[in-house]
Enzyme design. Structure first.
Site, mmCIF file in Angstrom:
data_model
loop_
_atom_site.group_PDB
_atom_site.id
_atom_site.type_symbol
_atom_site.label_atom_id
_atom_site.label_comp_id
_atom_site.label_asym_id
_atom_site.label_seq_id
_atom_site.Cartn_x
_atom_site.Cartn_y
_atom_site.Cartn_z
ATOM 1 N N HIS A 1 0.872 -1.169 0.000
ATOM 2 C CA HIS A 1 0.000 0.000 0.000
ATOM 3 C C HIS A 1 0.909 1.218 0.000
ATOM 4 C CE1 HIS A 1 -3.479 2.524 0.713
ATOM 5 N NE2 HIS A 1 -2.617 3.262 1.392
ATOM 6 N N CYS A 2 0.782 2.071 -1.009
ATOM 7 C CA CYS A 2 1.674 3.229 -1.130
ATOM 8 C C CYS A 2 0.954 4.483 -0.634
ATOM 9 C CB CYS A 2 2.094 3.390 -2.593
ATOM 10 S SG CYS A 2 3.191 4.786 -2.848
ATOM 11 N N VAL A 3 1.444 5.060 0.479
ATOM 12 C CA VAL A 3 0.795 6.266 1.015
ATOM 13 C C VAL A 3 1.024 7.452 0.082
ATOM 14 C CG1 VAL A 3 0.694 5.743 3.483
ATOM 15 C CG2 VAL A 3 2.817 6.594 2.527
ATOM 16 N N ASN B 1 -1.569 7.125 -2.404
ATOM 17 C CA ASN B 1 -2.856 6.918 -1.728
ATOM 18 C C ASN B 1 -3.651 5.767 -2.342
ATOM 19 O OD1 ASN B 1 -4.655 7.584 0.284
ATOM 20 N ND2 ASN B 1 -5.796 9.023 -0.982
ATOM 21 N N ASN B 2 -2.953 4.701 -2.688
ATOM 22 C CA ASN B 2 -3.621 3.557 -3.316
ATOM 23 C C ASN B 2 -2.771 2.306 -3.091
ATOM 24 O OD1 ASN B 2 -5.481 2.150 -4.796
ATOM 25 N ND2 ASN B 2 -4.995 3.096 -6.775
#
Ligand SMILES: [Zn+2]
Ligand SMILES: [Zn+2]
Length: 345
Positions: free
Chosen positions: A178-180, A183-184
């Protein structure tokens, strides 16, 4: 000690710190240290402040929010504004080629397109409608991905290579992480966009670093700074050396040298991460699998503390079928709509 030596020492310490954290995060030692640190902080900081901090950290890192997207756009905007303000105008005066100067802007446009695609594309969310399709895409290895397991949160059967994202609260096919920053989740359907996004981001930072360096070198050559002399601490005349020249440029153009230092560090960090992501793509692994596979290796390592009950696991990557096949899988991922079309043809 002059500022350049101090700066290099500081940079080396930061890089050693980052590497140490990466190594330690795989062991129980860091977790124990963090727990002890939390205990000390809980004794000092008032409870209401602790709760507020927890809420803030949860909002920032454990929930889908727009803060990182805004931060990303603001940071990129600031770097490009500084580049335009300081470098672009000066370079035009020095008659640099316009194609060369416009390269960072061209890369910025491509980068923003792929940033938007990475943010907005469905990463491969598993639903009741596509569950059956995803179950047939990959084989189960029975070590990392055993057959007939249901997700306790979604109550759906888990296809091989999928994982439940605790931030987004859905299961993702070929889950990477999950890549902050975008945001996805990064999964089967947006890994290709993420790769090109990372590639153009690294290239735009590197192109800015190259143009800034070329500008400073050009300036030194045109003004013949390297032929100048200076008086040292003992009152003797000295010929300009590289260290003194860098310090002189830093004092004369502090913002440009700072921008150059920033984009150079950014290029190295992004370049390092890009190499890691390309290695994963070439070997057909996800970050999740690499981490868990590496953890299985860690459990066998006698240097790493582990519980006596932990059994060593043997994990083998069964999904790699050669470089081109692995890359094709990322750029042309299995998609139910595409498969349906193929059937009708
Ligand atoms: Zn799930
Ligand atoms: Zn997610």
């Amino acid at each position: 000690m002059d500022f350049l030596v101090l700066f290099l020492c500081y940079l080396a310490l930061v890089l050693i710190g980052v590497v140490m954290i990466c190594i330690c995060s795989k062991t129980h030692h860091l977790k124990g240290l963090v727990r002890r640190g939390e205990q000390v902080i809980s004794c000092i900081v008032p409870e209401c402040l602790q709760r507020a901090m927890q809420r803030l950290l949860h909002y920032l890192f454990h929930s889908r929010n727009h803060t990182f997207i805004i931060l990303h756009v603001v940071l990129q905007g600031m770097v490009y504004a500084e580049y335009t303000w300081e470098i672009f105008d000066y370079c035009q005066e020095l008659e640099f080629s316009l194609d060369y100067l416009l390269l960072p802007y061209l890369l910025l446009i491509v980068n923003l397109v792929f940033f938007t695609l990475t943010c907005a594309t469905n990463p491969g969310i598993i639903t009741k409608a596509n569950e059956l399709f995803f179950l047939q895409v990959y084989e189960y290895d029975e070590v990392m991905f055993p057959k007939n397991v249901r997700c306790s949160s979604c109550d759906l059967r888990k296809p091989a290579r999928s994982k439940h994202c605790s931030v987004c609260n859905w299961c993702v096919h070929r889950f990477d992480h999950h890549c902050v920053w975008v945001n996805n989740c990064i999964g089967a359907w947006n890994t290709r966009y993420f790769l090109i996004y990372l590639l153009t981001l690294t290239a735009s930072a590197a192109s800015m670093a190259i143009v800034s360096t070329a500008f400073l070198v050009h300036l030194v050559v045109v003004s013949e700074l390297y032929q100048e002399t200076y008086i040292d601490d003992l009152g003797r005349f000295q010929v300009m050396d590289t260290v003194f020249l860098i310090q002189y440029l830093f004092l004369t153009f502090p913002r440009i040298v700072f921008l150059l230092g920033f984009v150079m560090i950014l290029s190295f960090l992004l370049g390092g991460y890009l190499c890691f992501v390309l290695y994963l793509a070439a070997t057909n692994q996800t970050t999740n699998e690499w981490y868990r596979g590496d953890w299985a290796w860690c459990q066998r390592c006698p240097l790493v503390a582990r519980s006596p009950s932990a059994e060593p696991q043997v994990y083998q990557n069964i999904h790699s079928h050669g470089l081109w096949s692995n890359l094709r899988e990322i750029f042309l991922p299995a998609n139910p709509h595409y498969e349906k079309k193929k059937k009708y043809e």
